[in-house]
Design a protein around this motif. Sequence first.
Motif, PDB file in Angstrom:
ATOM      1  N   THR A 169       9.209  42.268  26.907  1.00  0.00           N
ATOM      2  CA  THR A 169       9.295  41.731  25.689  1.00  0.00           C
ATOM      3  C   THR A 169      10.542  41.222  25.318  1.00  0.00           C
ATOM      4  O   THR A 169      11.475  41.370  26.258  1.00  0.00           O
ATOM      5  CB  THR A 169       8.964  42.859  24.499  1.00  0.00           C
ATOM      6  N   ALA A 170      10.608  40.188  24.281  1.00  0.00           N
ATOM      7  CA  ALA A 170      11.862  39.627  24.140  1.00  0.00           C
ATOM      8  C   ALA A 170      12.150  39.572  22.460  1.00  0.00           C
ATOM      9  O   ALA A 170      10.822  39.461  21.638  1.00  0.00           O
ATOM     10  CB  ALA A 170      12.109  38.109  24.683  1.00  0.00           C
ATOM     11  N   GLU A 171      13.121  40.016  22.177  1.00  0.00           N
ATOM     12  CA  GLU A 171      13.220  40.028  20.687  1.00  0.00           C
ATOM     13  C   GLU A 171      14.904  39.041  20.485  1.00  0.00           C
ATOM     14  O   GLU A 171      15.687  39.396  21.056  1.00  0.00           O
ATOM     15  CB  GLU A 171      13.623  41.518  20.197  1.00  0.00           C
ATOM     16  N   PHE A 172      14.585  38.323  19.388  1.00  0.00           N
ATOM     17  CA  PHE A 172      15.901  37.422  18.960  1.00  0.00           C
ATOM     18  C   PHE A 172      15.901  37.779  17.247  1.00  0.00           C
ATOM     19  O   PHE A 172      15.094  37.553  16.327  1.00  0.00           O
ATOM     20  CB  PHE A 172      15.500  35.914  19.169  1.00  0.00           C
ATOM     21  N   ARG A 173      17.199  37.995  17.177  1.00  0.00           N
ATOM     22  CA  ARG A 173      17.736  38.561  15.912  1.00  0.00           C
ATOM     23  C   ARG A 173      18.213  37.207  15.040  1.00  0.00           C
ATOM     24  O   ARG A 173      18.656  37.331  13.846  1.00  0.00           O
ATOM     25  CB  ARG A 173      18.339  39.836  15.661  1.00  0.00           C
ATOM     26  N   ASP A 174      18.766  36.267  15.807  1.00  0.00           N
ATOM     27  CA  ASP A 174      19.374  35.276  15.441  1.00  0.00           C
ATOM     28  C   ASP A 174      19.281  33.976  16.286  1.00  0.00           C
ATOM     29  O   ASP A 174      18.790  34.178  17.237  1.00  0.00           O
ATOM     30  CB  ASP A 174      21.006  35.443  15.081  1.00  0.00           C
ATOM     31  N   ALA A 175      19.539  32.658  15.752  1.00  0.00           N
ATOM     32  CA  ALA A 175      19.390  31.450  16.397  1.00  0.00           C
ATOM     33  C   ALA A 175      20.326  31.452  17.739  1.00  0.00           C
ATOM     34  O   ALA A 175      20.042  30.806  18.897  1.00  0.00           O
ATOM     35  CB  ALA A 175      19.869  30.454  15.885  1.00  0.00           C
ATOM     36  N   GLU A 176      21.540  32.096  17.798  1.00  0.00           N
ATOM     37  CA  GLU A 176      22.230  32.131  18.938  1.00  0.00           C
ATOM     38  C   GLU A 176      21.629  32.874  19.974  1.00  0.00           C
ATOM     39  O   GLU A 176      21.771  32.597  21.260  1.00  0.00           O
ATOM     40  CB  GLU A 176      23.727  32.814  18.550  1.00  0.00           C
ATOM     41  N   SER A 177      21.135  34.218  19.696  1.00  0.00           N
ATOM     42  CA  SER A 177      20.381  34.673  20.832  1.00  0.00           C
ATOM     43  C   SER A 177      19.363  34.206  21.462  1.00  0.00           C
ATOM     44  O   SER A 177      18.780  34.334  22.664  1.00  0.00           O
ATOM     45  CB  SER A 177      20.106  36.301  20.380  1.00  0.00           C
ATOM     46  N   ALA A 178      18.636  33.400  20.566  1.00  0.00           N
ATOM     47  CA  ALA A 178      17.285  32.568  20.900  1.00  0.00           C
ATOM     48  C   ALA A 178      17.465  31.460  22.085  1.00  0.00           C
ATOM     49  O   ALA A 178      16.765  30.926  22.494  1.00  0.00           O
ATOM     50  CB  ALA A 178      16.699  31.905  19.916  1.00  0.00           C
ATOM     51  N   GLU A 179      18.712  31.120  22.447  1.00  0.00           N
ATOM     52  CA  GLU A 179      19.040  29.935  23.362  1.00  0.00           C
ATOM     53  C   GLU A 179      18.243  30.072  24.549  1.00  0.00           C
ATOM     54  O   GLU A 179      18.142  29.222  25.351  1.00  0.00           O
ATOM     55  CB  GLU A 179      20.626  29.855  23.552  1.00  0.00           C
ATOM     56  N   VAL A 180      17.807  31.149  25.093  1.00  0.00           N
ATOM     57  CA  VAL A 180      17.188  31.467  26.232  1.00  0.00           C
ATOM     58  C   VAL A 180      15.682  31.234  25.985  1.00  0.00           C
ATOM     59  O   VAL A 180      15.031  31.414  27.122  1.00  0.00           O
ATOM     60  CB  VAL A 180      17.479  32.832  26.938  1.00  0.00           C
ATOM     61  N   SER A 181      15.292  30.763  25.035  1.00  0.00           N
ATOM     62  CA  SER A 181      13.907  30.669  24.714  1.00  0.00           C
ATOM     63  C   SER A 181      13.658  29.244  23.736  1.00  0.00           C
ATOM     64  O   SER A 181      13.939  29.352  22.671  1.00  0.00           O
ATOM     65  CB  SER A 181      13.248  31.800  24.071  1.00  0.00           C
ATOM     66  N   PRO A 182      13.179  28.270  24.469  1.00  0.00           N
ATOM     67  CA  PRO A 182      12.901  26.981  23.814  1.00  0.00           C
ATOM     68  C   PRO A 182      12.085  27.375  22.496  1.00  0.00           C
ATOM     69  O   PRO A 182      12.240  26.625  21.468  1.00  0.00           O
ATOM     70  CB  PRO A 182      12.098  26.332  24.942  1.00  0.00           C
ATOM     71  N   LEU A 183      11.002  28.317  22.459  1.00  0.00           N
ATOM     72  CA  LEU A 183       9.988  28.339  21.560  1.00  0.00           C
ATOM     73  C   LEU A 183      10.893  29.074  20.493  1.00  0.00           C
ATOM     74  O   LEU A 183      10.674  28.730  19.412  1.00  0.00           O
ATOM     75  CB  LEU A 183       8.684  29.263  22.138  1.00  0.00           C
ATOM     76  N   ALA A 184      11.643  30.186  20.724  1.00  0.00           N
ATOM     77  CA  ALA A 184      12.278  30.920  19.869  1.00  0.00           C
ATOM     78  C   ALA A 184      13.349  29.899  19.098  1.00  0.00           C
ATOM     79  O   ALA A 184      13.530  29.654  17.875  1.00  0.00           O
ATOM     80  CB  ALA A 184      13.159  31.999  20.370  1.00  0.00           C
ATOM     81  N   VAL A 185      14.052  28.992  20.061  1.00  0.00           N
ATOM     82  CA  VAL A 185      14.960  27.826  19.222  1.00  0.00           C
ATOM     83  C   VAL A 185      14.200  27.104  17.928  1.00  0.00           C
ATOM     84  O   VAL A 185      14.581  27.118  17.146  1.00  0.00           O
ATOM     85  CB  VAL A 185      15.650  26.935  20.409  1.00  0.00           C
TER      86      VAL A 185
END
Length: 187
Positions: A27-43
């Motif tokens: 699984t992958a969890e992102f709690r802010d935009a900075e941590s989301a950099e590894v996922s184009p979809l999360a960004v």
Amino acid sequence: MFIQTEATPNPATLKFLPGKVVMETGTAEFRDAESAEVSPLAVRLFDIPGVTGVFFGYDFITVTKDGPEWQHLKPAILGTIMEHFMSGAKVMAASAMGGTETDGEEFFDAGDETIVATIKELLETRVRPAVAQDGGDITFRGFKDGKVYLNMKGACSGCPSSTATLKHGVQNLLRHFIPEVQEVEAV
């Protein structure tokens, strides 16, 4: 492409089912935009005003909001997810495909290895599938002095009913099968 949505026990989180595999493993969890950099979809999801959290499971995405009502956010989220999958882009950047889970080091005494193995098996077979239904995840973090420490993710993180799930559901289950377990706590 048809994307289903489901409510979760957490009113600030909605579960999106794109009808495709989101995360092949883990699984992958992102709690802010900075941590989301590894996922184009999360960004792209964090670019939507009001989105404060993104979680990827095997076949679902949970999005957590702060502020705007779901009827205002949902069309933008659905559009972003649909555009992403229709483009054929990867959910995670190639550099992150080794796994993004950084729960920290597990901790337990060497003599408790068999107890920990049983805890992990019960979590994997009985708890995690049920929690995934609600758009979240629970993972083992540690065991010390009769207390089991767990990480709450996705819809479970910050959910008003997560304490009840932990204390009445998970704790009772583990205590039933493992007498050494006295308490369960979220970290």
